[in-house]
Design a protein around this motif. Structure first.
Motif, short mmCIF file in Angstrom:
data_model
loop_
_atom_site.label_atom_id
_atom_site.label_comp_id
_atom_site.label_asym_id
_atom_site.label_seq_id
_atom_site.Cartn_x
_atom_site.Cartn_y
_atom_site.Cartn_z
N LEU A 104 -10.11 -1.22 8.23
CA LEU A 104 -10.03 0.10 8.95
C LEU A 104 -10.93 -0.24 10.02
O LEU A 104 -11.87 -0.75 9.83
CB LEU A 104 -9.98 1.21 8.28
CG LEU A 104 -9.09 1.52 7.12
CD1 LEU A 104 -9.34 2.65 6.28
CD2 LEU A 104 -7.80 1.97 8.01
N TRP A 146 -8.14 -3.35 2.04
CA TRP A 146 -7.54 -2.36 3.25
C TRP A 146 -8.51 -1.50 3.88
O TRP A 146 -8.38 -1.29 4.90
CB TRP A 146 -6.39 -1.54 2.20
CG TRP A 146 -5.21 -2.27 1.78
CD1 TRP A 146 -4.59 -3.40 2.34
CD2 TRP A 146 -4.32 -2.06 0.82
NE1 TRP A 146 -3.69 -4.15 1.78
CE2 TRP A 146 -3.41 -2.99 0.59
CE3 TRP A 146 -4.46 -1.08 -0.28
CZ2 TRP A 146 -2.35 -3.18 -0.30
CZ3 TRP A 146 -3.24 -1.15 -1.19
CH2 TRP A 146 -2.29 -2.19 -1.12
N ARG A 196 0.83 -1.28 0.03
CA ARG A 196 -0.03 -0.02 0.06
C ARG A 196 0.77 1.18 0.03
O ARG A 196 0.52 2.23 -0.82
CB ARG A 196 -1.04 -0.06 1.25
CG ARG A 196 -1.76 1.21 1.51
CD ARG A 196 -2.54 1.28 2.86
NE ARG A 196 -1.17 1.51 3.74
CZ ARG A 196 -1.07 1.61 4.90
NH1 ARG A 196 -2.21 1.05 5.67
NH2 ARG A 196 -0.32 2.06 5.62
N ASP A 247 -2.64 4.90 8.15
CA ASP A 247 -3.49 3.75 7.64
C ASP A 247 -4.88 4.26 6.61
O ASP A 247 -5.00 3.98 5.50
CB ASP A 247 -4.05 2.55 8.42
CG ASP A 247 -2.70 1.72 9.12
OD1 ASP A 247 -1.81 1.88 8.28
OD2 ASP A 247 -3.00 1.05 9.85
#
Length: 336
Positions: A104, A100, A4, A28
């Motif tokens: 979170l 991704w 990422r 993130d």
């Protein structure tokens, strides 16, 4: 380094610099949000793709975000594009990017999806509109879709992270839009030549008419004095937005130093780039850029003093001053 983070660096070294120094949770969240915005950007900015295909792909990305079609379908739609293009790679990795996102914390996912969806729909609307901007209000509308909404999202994510910022959210939101418009106006200035070559002119037609120009004559060598006057109009507009951007950053608590730095760097880079672009024919021939040395100087100084609103105001005033001579200007526009 995670895949990422590599992808973020490949599509923007400048914003990667800001993102990588955020606290882990925000790093993130902002990384994922940035890549999701880049999926839309990669479609909208692709130089060889016709508008009809861009509209269709943007509408598909919106449908993916709504949960109506699988991400794999969008990724397959760009199999024919150059896989070595970092922008295309982000689109091809849509499924991974959404994985991704789902990793979170739940409160961070909803605003990311909402703001990216709104931006994607706005970009599709502007592709339908066509490659011209009638007046300053139209330019602001376009810039709101591609940058003002990014300001909203950053503020929402920072507010979720910091109770002190959440307390100031209502004050910050309109300023965040102005900050986004400031950065995008500078992008319009520095990208005049590149945008023109891909068929887009983001200079308002009212600005062109005031100087006796048209979209067709904007970059003709004989029109250079008038074109520089148009650049000056855009630069004045950017300055007005940057003043609000300064208020946006100084409204953040001084204790949130790393969050402020993530905003200070693109803000000061934009201010300096704008100063280098004023009355500079190179911005019409290629673009104006800072050197690595000046970027490093800003980063180092702000790490020490970025908590101070007084220092930030003085740094902004200094960097916003145009070069005093061509000898000072020329080293600053080399490639970074």
């Amino acid at each position: 380094m995670q895949k990422r983070d590599i992808m973020v660096r490949q599509v923007s070294r400048t914003f990667a610099l800001s993102i990588e120094q955020l606290p882990p949770l925000l790093r993130d969240a902002v990384s994922v949000a940035y890549l999701m915005f880049r999926i839309a950007d990669g479609i909208e900015d692709h130089e060889a793709m016709p508008p009809e295909r861009k509209i269709a792909l943007l509408e598909e990305w919106a449908a993916v975000l709504e949960g109506r079609i699988p991400a794999e379908r969008l990724a397959r739609r760009v199999d024919d594009l150059d896989a070595t293009d970092p922008e295309v790679e982000v689109i091809r990795e849509t499924t991974q990017v959404l994985d991704w996102l789902r990793a979170l914390p739940a409160p961070f996912q909803a605003p990311i999806v909402a703001h990216v969806h709104a931006t994607t729909c706005g970009m599709a609307r502007w592709q339908q509109h066509g490659p011209f901007v009638e007046d300053e209000a139209a330019l602001d509308d376009y810039m709101h879709e591609v940058a003002g909404r990014v300001g909203y999202l950053v503020t929402d994510l920072f507010a979720l992270y910091s109770p002190a910022i959440m307390d100031r959210r209502e004050m910050l939101m309109p300023l965040s839009r102005e900050c986004g418009l400031a950065l995008q106006t500078v992008n319009v200035v520095r990208g005049i030549r590149k945008d023109y070559e891909r068929g887009w002119v983001f200079v308002p037609q009212t600005y062109l008419s005031r100087m006796g120009l048209t979209r067709a004559t904007l970059l003709e060598p004989a029109s250079e004095p008038q074109a520089l006057a148009v650049v000056a109009l855009l630069a004045d507009k950017a300055d007005r937005h940057l003043a609000s951007g300064l208020n946006y950053i100084t409204t953040f608590p001084r204790s949130e130093h790393s969050l402020r730095l993530a905003l200070i760097w693109p803000f000061l880079f934009a201010a300096r780039t704008l100063a280098l672009s004023r009355n500079n024919p190179n911005v019409l021939r290629s673009e104006a850029k800072m050197t690595r040395t000046e970027i490093g100087r800003i980063v180092a100084e702000s790490k020490l003093l970025g908590w101070s609103n007084g220092w930030l105001a003085r740094a902004y005033a200094r960097l916003a001053q145009p070069p005093v001579s061509d000898q000072e200007r020329e080293p600053q526009i080399s490639q970074i």
